[in-house]
Design a protein around this motif. Structure first.
Motif, PDB file in Angstrom:
ATOM      1  N   UNK A  30      -4.444  -5.981   8.308  1.00  7.85           N
ATOM      2  CA  UNK A  30      -2.831  -6.292   8.421  1.00  7.85           C
ATOM      3  C   UNK A  30      -2.007  -5.101   7.961  1.00  7.85           C
ATOM      4  N   UNK A  31      -2.793  -4.158   7.013  1.00  6.57           N
ATOM      5  CA  UNK A  31      -1.745  -3.134   6.483  1.00  6.57           C
ATOM      6  C   UNK A  31      -1.923  -2.026   7.664  1.00  6.57           C
ATOM      7  N   UNK A  32      -3.014  -1.975   8.437  1.00  9.52           N
ATOM      8  CA  UNK A  32      -3.222  -0.934   9.484  1.00  9.52           C
ATOM      9  C   UNK A  32      -2.069  -1.172  10.447  1.00  9.52           C
ATOM     10  N   UNK A  33      -2.010  -2.506  10.945  1.00 17.69           N
ATOM     11  CA  UNK A  33      -0.904  -3.132  11.973  1.00 17.69           C
ATOM     12  C   UNK A  33       0.414  -3.004  11.540  1.00 17.69           C
ATOM     13  N   UNK A  34       0.740  -3.198  10.223  1.00 15.65           N
ATOM     14  CA  UNK A  34       1.947  -2.682   9.787  1.00 15.65           C
ATOM     15  C   UNK A  34       2.449  -1.330   9.655  1.00 15.65           C
ATOM     16  N   UNK A  35       1.400  -0.610   9.432  1.00 12.47           N
ATOM     17  CA  UNK A  35       1.584   0.821   9.405  1.00 12.47           C
ATOM     18  C   UNK A  35       1.812   1.504  10.709  1.00 12.47           C
TER      19      UNK A  35
END
Length: 189
Positions: A46-51
């Motif tokens: 999820x954090x990669x997608x948000x980044x």
């Protein structure tokens, strides 16, 4: 000039992000996304997608090592394609030659991609040669049958619904429907 955005990842909850976070701060990252998640695929990260969503034209995504971003060259280039489409740069701190904000960095990535594609082709050729040899020697049987169509047929004949058949046999519902179609196809001839 855009914003420097960092991404840090470790594979398990027992590992620490501290070293990566410190290196990204030292590199000038104003915003850092981090997570404790396996890197085998981009799914669930999820954090990669948000980044990737957060980044804007002119920004640069920075990671400490390539394996923190992607586990395969294919994944790496998929992510880099997304960044390129947004006019976002990419830099890797430990592999300083990997920097899409410079022409030599883009060249290095092109060479990495070509080498990875070459290795994949060689691996596939060897695999096909091995299969051909095993077939010629009568040792290659193909993939084993995973579904006992007779059990599926018997359960269906007892009036058990496809979803329950799938649950009992621990197979997918689509497999039950394929078995039903195969049975109907055999009965029709």
């Amino acid at each position: 000039m855009g914003q420097l955005v960092g991404y840090a990842r470790v594979s398990s909850t027992g590992q620490s992000l501290d070293v990566q976070l410190e290196a990204l701060k030292d590199a000038g990252c104003e915003k850092i996304f981090s997570e404790k998640m396996s890197g085998r695929s981009t799914e669930g990260r999820d954090q990669l997608a948000e980044a990737l969503d957060y980044l804007r034209e002119g920004d640069t995504l920075i990671v400490t090592r390539l394996d923190r971003l992607a586990r395969s060259v294919g994944d790496l280039f998929t992510i880099l394609d997304k960044l390129t489409a947004k006019n976002v740069g990419f830099r890797c701190l430990s592999q300083s030659a990997v920097d899409t904000t410079t022409s030599s960095g883009r060249l290095m990535l092109g060479v990495l991609g070509a080498v990875a594609a070459f290795e994949a082709d060689i691996r596939k050729e060897r695999q096909m040669e091995g299969i051909a040899k095993a077939k010629a020697e009568g040792r290659y049987k193909g993939r084993p049958v995973a579904i006992d169509r007779e059990k599926v047929r018997l359960l269906l004949a007892e009036g058990v619904g496809p979803a329950e058949v799938a649950r009992r046999l621990q197979i997918g519902r689509a497999s039950v429907y394929r078995a039903m179609e195969a049975r109907e196809g055999l009965g029709a001839s």
